[in-house]
Design an enzyme around this catalytic site. Structure first.
Site, PDB file in Angstrom:
ATOM      1  N   SER A 142      13.247   2.616   7.480  1.00 32.09           N
ATOM      2  CA  SER A 142      13.225   1.159   7.574  1.00 32.09           C
ATOM      3  C   SER A 142      14.462   0.750   8.367  1.00 32.09           C
ATOM      4  CB  SER A 142      13.304   0.559   6.166  1.00 32.09           C
ATOM      5  OG  SER A 142      13.638  -0.815   6.213  1.00 32.09           O
ATOM      6  N   TYR A 155      16.464   0.284  -2.641  1.00 35.68           N
ATOM      7  CA  TYR A 155      15.681   0.526  -1.415  1.00 35.68           C
ATOM      8  C   TYR A 155      16.593   0.934  -0.260  1.00 35.68           C
ATOM      9  CZ  TYR A 155      12.038  -0.499   2.113  1.00 35.68           C
ATOM     10  OH  TYR A 155      11.113  -0.432   3.126  1.00 35.68           O
TER      11      TYR A 155
HETATM   12  P1  NAD Z   1       1.979  -0.823   0.881  1.00 32.53           P
HETATM   13  O1  NAD Z   1       2.319  -1.346  -0.471  1.00 32.53           O
HETATM   14  O2  NAD Z   1       0.983  -1.542   1.711  1.00 32.53           O
HETATM   15  O3  NAD Z   1       1.497   0.700   0.754  1.00 32.53           O
HETATM   16  C1  NAD Z   1       2.202   1.627  -0.011  1.00 32.53           C
HETATM   17  C2  NAD Z   1       1.239   2.705  -0.461  1.00 32.53           C
HETATM   18  O4  NAD Z   1       1.998   3.691  -1.191  1.00 32.53           O
HETATM   19  C3  NAD Z   1       0.130   2.207  -1.410  1.00 32.53           C
HETATM   20  O5  NAD Z   1      -1.118   2.683  -0.984  1.00 32.53           O
HETATM   21  C4  NAD Z   1       0.536   2.791  -2.747  1.00 32.53           C
HETATM   22  O6  NAD Z   1      -0.564   3.071  -3.604  1.00 32.53           O
HETATM   23  C5  NAD Z   1       1.242   4.070  -2.322  1.00 32.53           C
HETATM   24  N1  NAD Z   1       2.134   4.587  -3.365  1.00 32.53           N
HETATM   25  C6  NAD Z   1       3.014   3.890  -4.123  1.00 32.53           C
HETATM   26  N2  NAD Z   1       3.607   4.716  -5.000  1.00 32.53           N
HETATM   27  C7  NAD Z   1       3.115   5.944  -4.775  1.00 32.53           C
HETATM   28  C8  NAD Z   1       3.348   7.219  -5.356  1.00 32.53           C
HETATM   29  N3  NAD Z   1       4.208   7.387  -6.366  1.00 32.53           N
HETATM   30  N4  NAD Z   1       2.666   8.282  -4.874  1.00 32.53           N
HETATM   31  C9  NAD Z   1       1.774   8.132  -3.864  1.00 32.53           C
HETATM   32  N5  NAD Z   1       1.495   6.952  -3.289  1.00 32.53           N
HETATM   33  C10 NAD Z   1       2.161   5.873  -3.742  1.00 32.53           C
HETATM   34  O7  NAD Z   1       3.386  -0.697   1.626  1.00 32.53           O
HETATM   35  P2  NAD Z   1       3.762  -0.577   3.187  1.00 32.53           P
HETATM   36  O8  NAD Z   1       4.409  -1.829   3.582  1.00 32.53           O
HETATM   37  O9  NAD Z   1       2.638  -0.038   3.974  1.00 32.53           O
HETATM   38  O10 NAD Z   1       4.925   0.507   3.080  1.00 32.53           O
HETATM   39  C11 NAD Z   1       4.752   1.852   3.483  1.00 32.53           C
HETATM   40  C12 NAD Z   1       6.125   2.425   3.782  1.00 32.53           C
HETATM   41  O11 NAD Z   1       6.726   1.675   4.843  1.00 32.53           O
HETATM   42  C13 NAD Z   1       7.104   2.370   2.611  1.00 32.53           C
HETATM   43  O12 NAD Z   1       7.883   3.560   2.588  1.00 32.53           O
HETATM   44  C14 NAD Z   1       7.971   1.184   2.959  1.00 32.53           C
HETATM   45  O13 NAD Z   1       9.245   1.260   2.372  1.00 32.53           O
HETATM   46  C15 NAD Z   1       8.029   1.312   4.459  1.00 32.53           C
HETATM   47  N6  NAD Z   1       8.401   0.112   5.190  1.00 32.53           N
HETATM   48  C16 NAD Z   1       7.652  -1.016   5.091  1.00 32.53           C
HETATM   49  C17 NAD Z   1       8.033  -2.134   5.821  1.00 32.53           C
HETATM   50  C18 NAD Z   1       7.248  -3.397   5.779  1.00 32.53           C
HETATM   51  O14 NAD Z   1       7.765  -4.398   6.283  1.00 32.53           O
HETATM   52  N7  NAD Z   1       6.050  -3.418   5.231  1.00 32.53           N
HETATM   53  C19 NAD Z   1       9.171  -2.094   6.628  1.00 32.53           C
HETATM   54  C20 NAD Z   1       9.916  -0.918   6.706  1.00 32.53           C
HETATM   55  C21 NAD Z   1       9.509   0.177   5.979  1.00 32.53           C
END
Ligand code: NAD
Length: 260
Positions: A142, A155
């Site tokens: 991130s 985080y």
């Molecule tokens: P999201 O909530 O849409 O998806 C996350 C997924 O992870 C879900 O399908 C959930 O079921 C799964 N998950 C959660 N806990 C789990 C576990 N213990 N084992 C297996 N699966 C699990 O979130 P997102 O926004 O797509 O985030 C995905 C990644 O991107 C994360 O690592 C997040 O920190 C990172 N990220 C997101 C953003 C953003 O702005 N959305 C920005 C930077 C980084």
């Protein structure tokens, strides 16, 4: 179809960024395992990919559970032969100031991001190191792998930690033809971010519109959210790059929010 014949596992592939990366890898020809704690959602994504002509399966993996990670990884190897690409992406967010941050929440965030990255990497390397066949591991970091924001102590700590694991893997993996990167998105409109908007508005005492325009996009060069496609294109570029010229790197995909 640059990834024809390759096998990918995408953790957290049932939603948001992971789902979009899974679609991108599938379109590029890879067989894709959608590994998620939510098996029904993972299977639904796999069915979508298969309906579009791809090869995909859903796998139940809680990335914090070593036995589940080992078993799920083996299930993929049994089905598709090996693993060439690991996208370690599963994640959650919990926002609260440090003095009110529940220790249980701290441990949960650290476990999913850091333990999950370690356990899934360890399980995949067993197959990538076999006969030095190699592969690529991409962690979803991130902008918070490089910067801090209030309310996100666990985080930010976890996402900074991924940079260290990535660099160690780049060094240890090189003799086995394994490369490693962290892709670091800015804010992307996914369920994870949509949930934070009202939470941050309440914690910071500002409106939801201000959370978006000031907290989330205030430091970008164009006031735009990072898109799923921005992130997936970066992952595909790295997954198809032909040499180890890049390894151990962090690629920030944030519309200029963070530059390094
Ligand atoms: P999201 O909530 O849409 O998806 C996350 C997924 O992870 C879900 O399908 C959930 O079921 C799964 N998950 C959660 N806990 C789990 C576990 N213990 N084992 C297996 N699966 C699990 O979130 P997102 O926004 O797509 O985030 C995905 C990644 O991107 C994360 O690592 C997040 O920190 C990172 N990220 C997101 C953003 C953003 O702005 N959305 C920005 C930077 C980084």
């Amino acid at each position: 179809m640059q990834l024809q014949g390759k096998v990918a596992i995408v953790t957290g592939g049932a939603s948001g960024i992971g789902k979009d990366i899974a679609i991108g890898l599938s379109k590029a020809g890879a067989a894709v395992a959608i590994a998620d704690i939510n098996l029904a959602a993972a299977q639904a994504v796999a069915a979508e990919l298969e309906a579009a002509g791809g090869k995909a399966m859903g796998v139940a993996i809680d990335v914090t559970d070593e036995a589940a990670v080992e078993a799920g990884t083996q299930q993929v190897v049994d089905a598709y032969g090996s693993i060439d690409i690991l996208i370690s992406n599963a994640g959650i967010q919990v926002v609260a100031p440090i003095h009110e941050f529940a220790y249980a929440d701290w441990k949960k965030v650290m476990a999913i991001h850091v333990d999950g990255a370690f356990l899934t990497t360890k399980a995949a390397l067993k197959h990538m190191y076999k006969d030095d066949r190699g592969g690529i591991v991409i962690y979803t970091g991130s902008v918070h792998s490089h910067l801090a924001s209030p309310l996100k102590s666990a985080y930010v700590t976890a996402k900074h930690g991924l940079l260290g694991l990535n660099r160690v893997l780049a060094k240890e993996g090189a003799p086995h033809n394994v490369r490693s990167h962290v892709v670091c998105p800015g804010f992307v409109r996914t369920p994870l971010v949509d949930k934070q908007i009202p939470e941050q508005a309440a914690s910071l005492g500002i409106s939801e519109a201000e959370v978006i325009s000031k907290v989330m996009l205030g430091n970008t060069v164009d006031g735009e959210f990072t898109t799923l496609q921005d992130v997936t294109d970066t992952v595909l570029f790295l997954a198809t790059f032909p040499s180890a010229a890049f390894t151990g790197q962090s690629f920030v995909v944030s519309h200029g929010w963070y530059m390094h």
